[in-house]
Write a protein that holds these residues in place. Structure first.
Motif, PDB file in Angstrom:
ATOM      1  N   MET A  67       0.790  -1.220   0.000  1.00  0.00           N
ATOM      2  CA  MET A  67       0.000   0.000   0.000  1.00  0.00           C
ATOM      3  C   MET A  67       0.827   1.276   0.000  1.00  0.00           C
ATOM      4  O   MET A  67       0.272   2.361   0.050  1.00  0.00           O
ATOM      5  CB  MET A  67      -0.914   0.006   1.233  1.00  0.00           C
ATOM      6  CG  MET A  67      -1.869  -1.168   1.311  1.00  0.00           C
ATOM      7  SD  MET A  67      -3.054  -1.203  -0.039  1.00  0.00           S
ATOM      8  CE  MET A  67      -4.055   0.214   0.389  1.00  0.00           C
ATOM      9  N   GLY A  93      -1.892   4.107  -0.199  1.00  0.00           N
ATOM     10  CA  GLY A  93      -3.212   3.728  -0.701  1.00  0.00           C
ATOM     11  C   GLY A  93      -3.221   3.502  -2.196  1.00  0.00           C
ATOM     12  O   GLY A  93      -2.179   3.374  -2.841  1.00  0.00           O
ATOM     13  N   ARG A 109      -3.145   9.791  -5.714  1.00  0.00           N
ATOM     14  CA  ARG A 109      -2.508   9.224  -4.527  1.00  0.00           C
ATOM     15  C   ARG A 109      -1.041   9.617  -4.409  1.00  0.00           C
ATOM     16  O   ARG A 109      -0.392   9.329  -3.390  1.00  0.00           O
ATOM     17  CB  ARG A 109      -2.597   7.689  -4.528  1.00  0.00           C
ATOM     18  CG  ARG A 109      -3.992   7.129  -4.545  1.00  0.00           C
ATOM     19  CD  ARG A 109      -4.891   7.730  -3.498  1.00  0.00           C
ATOM     20  NE  ARG A 109      -4.373   7.595  -2.131  1.00  0.00           N
ATOM     21  CZ  ARG A 109      -4.872   8.243  -1.083  1.00  0.00           C
ATOM     22  NH1 ARG A 109      -5.873   9.096  -1.227  1.00  0.00           N
ATOM     23  NH2 ARG A 109      -4.368   8.055   0.122  1.00  0.00           N
ATOM     24  N   THR A 131      -0.231   7.619   9.392  1.00  0.00           N
ATOM     25  CA  THR A 131      -1.105   6.951  10.357  1.00  0.00           C
ATOM     26  C   THR A 131      -1.064   7.671  11.697  1.00  0.00           C
ATOM     27  O   THR A 131      -2.103   7.983  12.295  1.00  0.00           O
ATOM     28  CB  THR A 131      -0.682   5.480  10.531  1.00  0.00           C
ATOM     29  OG1 THR A 131      -0.836   4.793   9.284  1.00  0.00           O
ATOM     30  CG2 THR A 131      -1.516   4.786  11.599  1.00  0.00           C
ATOM     31  N   SER A 269      -9.723   3.980  10.091  1.00  0.00           N
ATOM     32  CA  SER A 269      -8.914   3.493   8.970  1.00  0.00           C
ATOM     33  C   SER A 269      -8.266   4.692   8.290  1.00  0.00           C
ATOM     34  O   SER A 269      -8.916   5.726   8.074  1.00  0.00           O
ATOM     35  CB  SER A 269      -9.790   2.747   7.958  1.00  0.00           C
ATOM     36  OG  SER A 269      -9.086   2.530   6.747  1.00  0.00           O
ATOM     37  N   ALA A 271      -7.649   5.067   5.321  1.00  0.00           N
ATOM     38  CA  ALA A 271      -8.309   5.356   4.043  1.00  0.00           C
ATOM     39  C   ALA A 271      -9.305   6.495   4.169  1.00  0.00           C
ATOM     40  O   ALA A 271      -9.441   7.332   3.267  1.00  0.00           O
ATOM     41  CB  ALA A 271      -9.004   4.098   3.515  1.00  0.00           C
ATOM     42  N   HIS A 272     -10.004   6.545   5.292  1.00  0.00           N
ATOM     43  CA  HIS A 272     -11.027   7.571   5.476  1.00  0.00           C
ATOM     44  C   HIS A 272     -10.445   8.912   5.905  1.00  0.00           C
ATOM     45  O   HIS A 272     -11.136   9.923   5.876  1.00  0.00           O
ATOM     46  CB  HIS A 272     -12.056   7.095   6.504  1.00  0.00           C
ATOM     47  CG  HIS A 272     -12.727   5.818   6.121  1.00  0.00           C
ATOM     48  ND1 HIS A 272     -12.814   4.738   6.958  1.00  0.00           N
ATOM     49  CD2 HIS A 272     -13.305   5.437   4.952  1.00  0.00           C
ATOM     50  CE1 HIS A 272     -13.435   3.744   6.337  1.00  0.00           C
ATOM     51  NE2 HIS A 272     -13.738   4.139   5.128  1.00  0.00           N
ATOM     52  N   THR A 274      -7.460   9.991   4.531  1.00  0.00           N
ATOM     53  CA  THR A 274      -6.639  10.492   3.424  1.00  0.00           C
ATOM     54  C   THR A 274      -7.404  10.483   2.105  1.00  0.00           C
ATOM     55  O   THR A 274      -6.822  10.702   1.054  1.00  0.00           O
ATOM     56  CB  THR A 274      -5.351   9.653   3.259  1.00  0.00           C
ATOM     57  OG1 THR A 274      -5.692   8.282   2.988  1.00  0.00           O
ATOM     58  CG2 THR A 274      -4.485   9.723   4.505  1.00  0.00           C
ATOM     59  N   ALA A 275      -8.711  10.228   2.157  1.00  0.00           N
ATOM     60  CA  ALA A 275      -9.502  10.179   0.924  1.00  0.00           C
ATOM     61  C   ALA A 275      -9.617  11.548   0.271  1.00  0.00           C
ATOM     62  O   ALA A 275      -9.630  11.659  -0.966  1.00  0.00           O
ATOM     63  CB  ALA A 275     -10.893   9.618   1.221  1.00  0.00           C
ATOM     64  N   TYR A 280      -5.082  14.926   2.577  1.00  0.00           N
ATOM     65  CA  TYR A 280      -3.939  14.044   2.301  1.00  0.00           C
ATOM     66  C   TYR A 280      -2.659  14.861   2.154  1.00  0.00           C
ATOM     67  O   TYR A 280      -1.638  14.565   2.782  1.00  0.00           O
ATOM     68  CB  TYR A 280      -4.264  13.286   1.011  1.00  0.00           C
ATOM     69  CG  TYR A 280      -3.297  12.212   0.566  1.00  0.00           C
ATOM     70  CD1 TYR A 280      -2.696  11.336   1.465  1.00  0.00           C
ATOM     71  CD2 TYR A 280      -3.040  12.045  -0.794  1.00  0.00           C
ATOM     72  CE1 TYR A 280      -1.846  10.336   1.009  1.00  0.00           C
ATOM     73  CE2 TYR A 280      -2.198  11.047  -1.250  1.00  0.00           C
ATOM     74  CZ  TYR A 280      -1.608  10.186  -0.348  1.00  0.00           C
ATOM     75  OH  TYR A 280      -0.771   9.194  -0.813  1.00  0.00           O
TER      76      TYR A 280
END
Length: 329
Positions: A67, A93, A109, A131, A269, A271-272, A274-275, A280
């Motif tokens: 990832m 991601g 990304r 993170t 998570s 993902a939520h 850095t969406a 980001y």
């Protein structure tokens, strides 16, 4: 023109034996994509979850793995702006395909890498650093004077977190599994270190806090630590369960959170967090700034050849590594 590249593919979920390196076709990048040649690839516990098929949404098989990575842009798809061939970029991601010599990646990304940071340093820090950034700044904002309990304080995420939190005036209680790892946690800013193999961490936390408990627990370990971690919280404290290295957490009766002190529980998570492209990029700027300021230093970096990814997974699962693990093509 399409080319071939070496990449790992999994055709079934399971132990490290399912990791197979093969030659695959790499087409020209599609619209909105860039193609990069990897210089360094970060290894994270989420990769192990994906390999085993135990993550919340198992990967469709066959699948790639990985990832995050750092590399040089070698081709641009239609409509891509803001990047040029030869740029060095990092990413977190996107479709899992990091364990490869080269790959195509959604340009959304990609993050520009500062010239003064090495590829291995960025690969060691970008996923774990982002993170930590979202956990302590946006998931549960930690303030100066707070006391937190961080499990696996000598690991890749834990090492970064202890440094960043201590720089903010936060008291960090860290758990580790050996005297050697205790030294690492102390060096990274832990005010108190508990060897959970030798001591009951719940009892020690209560002793350290004089029975008050901590403001927040950050737990990436899961089954082995979760229940006692709830007992370490002060009234109205927050439990942030962001991983399951020791196995999944048993269901929690909602009423128990009230009985234990009106606790807050979240399972976030990255993902939520850095969406959104703006968030980001802002998170990456915050991380790169902390690295430049000497607040966040790259933890011990263990490098493996890309072909040895299975050994890297085995070593991580057996907790034989500290700091960050990076694959080098």
């Amino acid at each position: 023109m399409a080319r071939t590249t070496s990449a790992f593919r999994i055709e079934a979920f399971g132990e490290t034996s399912v990791l197979k390196m093969t030659e695959v076709e790499l087409p020209e990048p599609a619209a909105g994509e860039i193609q990069i040649e990897h210089a360094a690839i970060g290894v994270n516990y989420i990769d192990i979850y994906h390999r085993k098929g135990v993550f919340a949404a198992p990967l469709p098989l066959p699948s790639g793995l990985g990832m995050e990575g750092v590399g040089t842009v070698t081709a641009l798809g239609a409509g891509v702006s803001g990047f040029a061939i030869g740029d060095r970029v990092a990413y977190v991601g996107g479709p899992p395909n990091g364990y490869s010599q080269a790959r195509n990646l959604p340009a959304a990304r990609a993050l520009a890498v500062p010239d003064d940071l090495t590829s291995e340093t960025v690969a060691a820090l970008i996923f774990k650093g982002l993170t930590v950034e979202y956990l302590i700044h946006r998931c549960r904002k930690v303030e100066p004077g707070d006391t937190v309990l961080w499990h696996a304080a000598a690991g890749g995420v834990g090492s970064i977190a202890c440094q960043w939190l201590s720089s903010k005036g936060v008291t960090v209680i860290g758990t580790v599994g050996s005297p050697e790892k205790a030294k690492i946690a102390e060096a990274n800013g832990c005010s108190h270190v508990i060897n959970y193999r030798a001591e009951d961490f719940e009892a020690r936390v209560k002793e350290i806090t004089h029975g008050a408990g901590v403001d927040v627990v950050f737990d990436g370990v899961g089954a082995d630590t979760f229940a006692k971690s709830l007992n370490c919280l002060r009234p109205r404290g927050a439990m942030v369960s962001f991983g399951e290295a020791s196995g999944p957490v048993d269901p929690v009766p909602v009423s128990s959170l009230g009985a234990k002190g009106s606790l807050t529980l979240t399972r976030p998570s990255i993902a939520h967090y850095t969406a959104d492209r703006g968030e980001y990029e802002s998170a990456a700027e915050s991380l790169f700034g902390a690295i430049r300021a000497g607040i966040v230093l790259a933890p011990e970096i263990t490098t493996y050849a890309l072909a040895d990814a299975a050994q890297a997974h085995a070593d991580i699962e057996e907790r034989r590594t500290t700091g960050s693990v990076v694959l080098v093509p």
